[in-house]
Enzyme design. Structure first.
Site, short mmCIF file in Angstrom:
data_model
loop_
_atom_site.label_atom_id
_atom_site.label_comp_id
_atom_site.label_asym_id
_atom_site.label_seq_id
_atom_site.Cartn_x
_atom_site.Cartn_y
_atom_site.Cartn_z
N PHE A 170 39.42 43.19 33.65
CA PHE A 170 40.12 41.90 33.50
C PHE A 170 39.21 40.80 34.02
CE2 PHE A 170 42.68 38.30 34.76
CZ PHE A 170 43.42 38.09 33.60
N ASP A 227 32.26 40.74 39.07
CA ASP A 227 33.48 39.94 39.19
C ASP A 227 34.19 40.42 40.46
OD1 ASP A 227 36.07 38.98 39.09
OD2 ASP A 227 36.30 39.23 36.93
N LYS A 257 40.18 33.85 43.87
CA LYS A 257 41.46 34.12 44.55
C LYS A 257 41.52 33.85 46.06
CE LYS A 257 43.73 37.03 41.19
NZ LYS A 257 42.94 37.39 40.00
C1 LIG Z 1 42.55 36.96 38.69
C2 LIG Z 1 41.29 37.45 38.14
C3 LIG Z 1 40.53 36.68 37.24
C4 LIG Z 1 41.03 35.36 36.70
O1 LIG Z 1 41.21 34.43 37.69
P1 LIG Z 1 42.08 33.10 37.34
O2 LIG Z 1 41.95 32.26 38.58
O3 LIG Z 1 43.48 33.56 37.08
O4 LIG Z 1 41.47 32.48 36.16
C5 LIG Z 1 39.33 37.19 36.82
N1 LIG Z 1 38.86 38.38 37.25
C6 LIG Z 1 39.56 39.14 38.12
C7 LIG Z 1 38.98 40.42 38.59
C8 LIG Z 1 40.80 38.71 38.59
O5 LIG Z 1 41.49 39.48 39.42
#
Ligand SMILES: *Cc1c(COP(=O)(O)O)cnc(C)c1O
Length: 399
Positions: free
Chosen positions: A130, A220, A249
């Site tokens: 994701f 990520d 986050k």
């Molecule tokens: C939450 C998340 C995203 C997206 O972040 P947003 O601030 O919602 O755009 C991307 N990668 C990972 C692994 C995430 O947990």
């Protein structure tokens, strides 16, 4: 439901509104107390209304909320220096969210490919990943539900099974004939995908293939970074360092922020005018990030997350062992998934009714992402309240 909602129905919302929080607790409109085991999806690193964060933000609001990136913003340098010290990387770019950080990484991968003479550079991504919901990041995401209806997807991605080093080696061998790949993008711990960690061998293997072929290793760490797994960044468990990493986050304990850290060849790819953002790295967000990082270091919250997470994982595993339908507890630090053998979305409401805020991801994984200030007593309370709910849920006849 009486009148139609004025909001676009992008979320199925639980029928509760929280008005206030304190540490690891939330209070709803009726004053009822809930133990927050989700932290706004790994966002509220310092919990709610932290005694250091509140006055820092009040002070910052009174001084200055926003300043354009056309001027020096010393707080950006301060936050960058801390992130670079903890990661060993070279420089930073600030934005406002996770997907924005990933967009910047994808742009770096394209620049890197073109710099190497590749006309149509490809980025390797993984199943169940994701990476966000913009067109480029949803195209990188390995979940058909996130992509459905938004075609045509952004091109330039090659998808492989996660944790399958042989597949990546085979791709590398094919690519060597006429190189098209410029980068590999993955989460060290897949969050939305079900709390699935990359094995250390996989991360180390990706690292050496990237080095060998001149690909950028892009991680990520939006959900698993910022101390959550018991190291500042989850990849540090594998003893490797990426070329680029995205954060968001937990970085500013709830004020929207995103960051990209770069190292080596990736650090010099952006030049004036090649990327930018209006809000990114504004003084309010930077003050929140600075305070978060300072409190984490002062209070030893990274090691705390690691140690408390081990205990929590052991207690949950012991308490659920032998329960039919329970598979395992996986993850590390305060990023844990309780894997069940069936769809468990109904548990979210049952937990709320019992005063617990949890989440279920990838259908069957109860996801726990408590604040890094979670105490041992709060972890005990979580186990005592959650385990009976899961047992009852697994014993109930399928509906
Ligand atoms: C939450 C998340 C995203 C997206 O972040 P947003 O601030 O919602 O755009 C991307 N990668 C990972 C692994 C995430 O947990």
């Amino acid at each position: 439901m009486t009148s139609p909602s004025p909001l676009m129905p992008t979320y199925v919302r639980q029928p509760v509104a929280f008005t206030r929080g304190e540490g690891a607790f939330l209070f709803d409109t009726t004053g009822r107390r809930y133990l927050d085991c989700l932290s706004g999806i790994a966002v509220n690193t310092l919990g709610h209304a932290h005694p250091d964060l509140v006055p820092a933000l009040q002070d910052q609001v009174a001084q200055m909320i926003h300043c354009a990136n056309l001027f020096e913003i010393p707080l950006q340098d301060q936050v960058a220096e801390l992130l670079l010290a903890h990661s060993g990387m070279t420089n930073a770019f600030f934005c406002n969210s996770g997907l924005e950080a990933n967009e910047a990484m994808l742009k770096l991968a394209r620049l890197h490919g073109h710099a190497q003479g590749i006309d149509v550079p490809q980025i390797v991504v993984f199943e169940r990943a994701f990476h966000g919901r913009s067109l480029a990041t949803l195209s990188a995401t390995g979940n058909a539900r996130v992509q459905k209806g938004f075609e045509p997807l952004v091109e330039g991605f090659i998808r492989l099974p996660f944790n399958d080093l042989a597949a990546l080696q085979a791709l590398a061998a094919r690519d060597a004939v006429a190189p098209r790949i410029s980068a590999v993008l993955l989460e060290p711990v897949q969050g939305e995908g079900g709390i699935t960690a990359a094995t250390p061998e996989f991360l180390q293997g990706v690292r050496s293939l990237c080095t060998q072929h001149g690909w950028l290793m892009m991680l990520d760490e939006i959900q698993c970074g910022i101390g959550r797994t018991g190291r500042w960044f989850a990849h540090q468990w594998a003893g490797i360092r990426p070329d680029v990493m995205s954060l968001a986050k937990g970085l500013a304990s709830g004020v929207p922020v995103g960051a990209v850290l770069a190292d080596g060849p990736a650090a010099g790819l952006f030049t004036p005018g090649s990327h930018g953002t209006t809000f990114g790295g504004n003084p309010l967000a930077m003050r929140a990030a600075l305070t978060t990082l300072e409190v984490m270091a002062r209070d030893g919250l990274v090691a705390h997350a690691g140690a408390l997470g081990e205990k929590l994982k052991a207690s949950l595993t012991a308490a659920l062992a032998g329960t039919p339908g329970f598979v395992e507890v996986r993850g590390r630090g305060l990023m844990l998934g309780i894997v069940l053998d069936r769809p468990a979305g109904a548990l979210v409401k049952q937990a709320l009714d019992a005063g617990l805020v949890i989440n279920v991801t990838a259908d069957a994984v109860v996801r726990l992402l408590p604040a890094l200030i979670f105490t041992e007593a709060e972890a005990d309370e979580l186990v005592q309240r959650l385990v009976p709910l899961i047992r009852a849920f697994l014993q109930a006849p399928a509906s």
